[in-house]
Enzyme design. Structure first.
Site, PDB file in Angstrom:
ATOM      1  N   GLY A  35      37.628 -43.980 -10.506  1.00  0.00           N
ATOM      2  CA  GLY A  35      37.067 -44.602 -11.692  1.00  0.00           C
ATOM      3  C   GLY A  35      37.351 -43.739 -12.905  1.00  0.00           C
ATOM      4  O   GLY A  35      37.557 -42.526 -12.785  1.00  0.00           O
ATOM      5  N   GLN A  55      36.002 -40.616 -21.259  1.00  0.00           N
ATOM      6  CA  GLN A  55      36.539 -39.473 -20.526  1.00  0.00           C
ATOM      7  C   GLN A  55      37.943 -39.086 -20.996  1.00  0.00           C
ATOM      8  O   GLN A  55      38.418 -38.003 -20.682  1.00  0.00           O
ATOM      9  CB  GLN A  55      36.579 -39.759 -19.024  1.00  0.00           C
ATOM     10  CG  GLN A  55      35.203 -39.831 -18.385  1.00  0.00           C
ATOM     11  CD  GLN A  55      35.321 -40.124 -16.915  1.00  0.00           C
ATOM     12  OE1 GLN A  55      35.397 -41.279 -16.512  1.00  0.00           O
ATOM     13  NE2 GLN A  55      35.353 -39.069 -16.114  1.00  0.00           N
ATOM     14  N   CYS A  58      33.297 -36.281 -10.113  1.00  0.00           N
ATOM     15  CA  CYS A  58      33.670 -36.835 -11.406  1.00  0.00           C
ATOM     16  C   CYS A  58      34.867 -36.086 -11.961  1.00  0.00           C
ATOM     17  O   CYS A  58      34.904 -34.854 -11.896  1.00  0.00           O
ATOM     18  CB  CYS A  58      32.482 -36.716 -12.358  1.00  0.00           C
ATOM     19  SG  CYS A  58      32.774 -37.390 -13.998  1.00  0.00           S
ATOM     20  N   LEU A  59      35.823 -36.815 -12.495  1.00  0.00           N
ATOM     21  CA  LEU A  59      36.995 -36.177 -13.093  1.00  0.00           C
ATOM     22  C   LEU A  59      36.615 -35.282 -14.275  1.00  0.00           C
ATOM     23  O   LEU A  59      37.322 -34.332 -14.578  1.00  0.00           O
ATOM     24  CB  LEU A  59      38.011 -37.239 -13.532  1.00  0.00           C
ATOM     25  CG  LEU A  59      38.635 -38.064 -12.407  1.00  0.00           C
ATOM     26  CD1 LEU A  59      39.542 -39.150 -12.985  1.00  0.00           C
ATOM     27  CD2 LEU A  59      39.386 -37.194 -11.420  1.00  0.00           C
ATOM     28  N   HIS A  88      28.208 -45.334 -11.976  1.00  0.00           N
ATOM     29  CA  HIS A  88      28.707 -44.032 -12.414  1.00  0.00           C
ATOM     30  C   HIS A  88      29.524 -44.172 -13.699  1.00  0.00           C
ATOM     31  O   HIS A  88      29.297 -43.451 -14.679  1.00  0.00           O
ATOM     32  CB  HIS A  88      29.560 -43.411 -11.294  1.00  0.00           C
ATOM     33  CG  HIS A  88      30.168 -42.091 -11.636  1.00  0.00           C
ATOM     34  ND1 HIS A  88      29.739 -40.912 -11.066  1.00  0.00           N
ATOM     35  CD2 HIS A  88      31.181 -41.758 -12.480  1.00  0.00           C
ATOM     36  CE1 HIS A  88      30.456 -39.919 -11.556  1.00  0.00           C
ATOM     37  NE2 HIS A  88      31.346 -40.403 -12.404  1.00  0.00           N
ATOM     38  N   GLU A  89      30.458 -45.111 -13.704  1.00  0.00           N
ATOM     39  CA  GLU A  89      31.331 -45.278 -14.871  1.00  0.00           C
ATOM     40  C   GLU A  89      30.576 -45.840 -16.069  1.00  0.00           C
ATOM     41  O   GLU A  89      30.830 -45.442 -17.210  1.00  0.00           O
ATOM     42  CB  GLU A  89      32.540 -46.146 -14.527  1.00  0.00           C
ATOM     43  CG  GLU A  89      33.438 -45.577 -13.442  1.00  0.00           C
ATOM     44  CD  GLU A  89      33.905 -44.149 -13.677  1.00  0.00           C
ATOM     45  OE1 GLU A  89      34.070 -43.745 -14.848  1.00  0.00           O
ATOM     46  OE2 GLU A  89      34.099 -43.430 -12.683  1.00  0.00           O
ATOM     47  N   HIS A 118      28.847 -43.222 -18.030  1.00  0.00           N
ATOM     48  CA  HIS A 118      29.725 -42.548 -19.000  1.00  0.00           C
ATOM     49  C   HIS A 118      29.702 -43.271 -20.343  1.00  0.00           C
ATOM     50  O   HIS A 118      29.659 -42.639 -21.398  1.00  0.00           O
ATOM     51  CB  HIS A 118      31.167 -42.500 -18.500  1.00  0.00           C
ATOM     52  CG  HIS A 118      31.445 -41.415 -17.517  1.00  0.00           C
ATOM     53  ND1 HIS A 118      31.314 -40.077 -17.818  1.00  0.00           N
ATOM     54  CD2 HIS A 118      31.862 -41.471 -16.225  1.00  0.00           C
ATOM     55  CE1 HIS A 118      31.638 -39.356 -16.756  1.00  0.00           C
ATOM     56  NE2 HIS A 118      31.973 -40.179 -15.773  1.00  0.00           N
TER      57      HIS A 118
END
Length: 169
Positions: A43, A48, A93-94, A135-136, A139
């Site tokens: 994701g 991000q 997470c990235l 999660h996304e 963000h």
């Protein structure tokens, strides 16, 4: 595209709704997908990569975990319509590289969103897909999964993260 990492303040920004479904949006989505795949993500939210628009990608892959354009979900201006149940799963997470921890989320969600062409979609998701949507979307609202950790885990994370950042210098 470059992935912004914690503790960069950009990640706290609340993303603005997308109003134009044009070639610029399509290029952003394509570039985000390439970036997400290159970094082995499932994701990626616009913020991000420094774009404060309500866009995100999810690709949890097929039944064997293989990602492709056919398994990609492009989500613009998401809105949760329903949620229930709970699931605890390990998240990463990235934007918080190499850190993983258990987070409790809703097990089932129903989400309304738009595709790259402005077509409205409604999707019901459970398990990993439900977790990815939440999660996304966090963000887009300026939150990271580490904020969902209990106090002790959060303090432990912050201590380890500061040590890791010092080692990089």
């Amino acid at each position: 595209m470059e992935i912004i990492t914690y503790p960069n303040k950009i990640l706290k920004k609340i993303s603005k709704p997308v109003e134009k479904f044009d070639n610029e949006l399509h290029k952003l989505l394509d570039d985000m997908y390439e970036t997400m795949i290159r970094h082995n993500g499932v994701g990626l939210a616009g913020i991000q990569v420094g774009v404060d628009r309500r866009v995100l990608l999810i690709d949890i892959g097929d039944k064997d975990g293989n990602q492709s354009p056919e398994t990609l979900i492009e989500v613009i201006n998401p809105e949760f319509l329903k949620w229930n149940g709970t699931i605890k799963d390990t998240e990463g997470c990235l934007s918080v590289p190499d850190y993983f921890d258990d987070v409790e989320r809703y097990e089932n969600v129903k989400v309304k969103f738009f595709d790259r062409f402005g077509n409205e979609k409604i999707m019901e998701a459970n398990g990993l897909l439900s977790v990815a949507f939440q999660h996304e979307t966090d963000h887009l609202d300026g939150h990271l999964f580490i904020e969902r950790l209990d106090y002790i885990k959060r303090k432990k994370f912050e201590k380890e993260w500061k040590r890791k950042l010092k080692q990089k210098k």
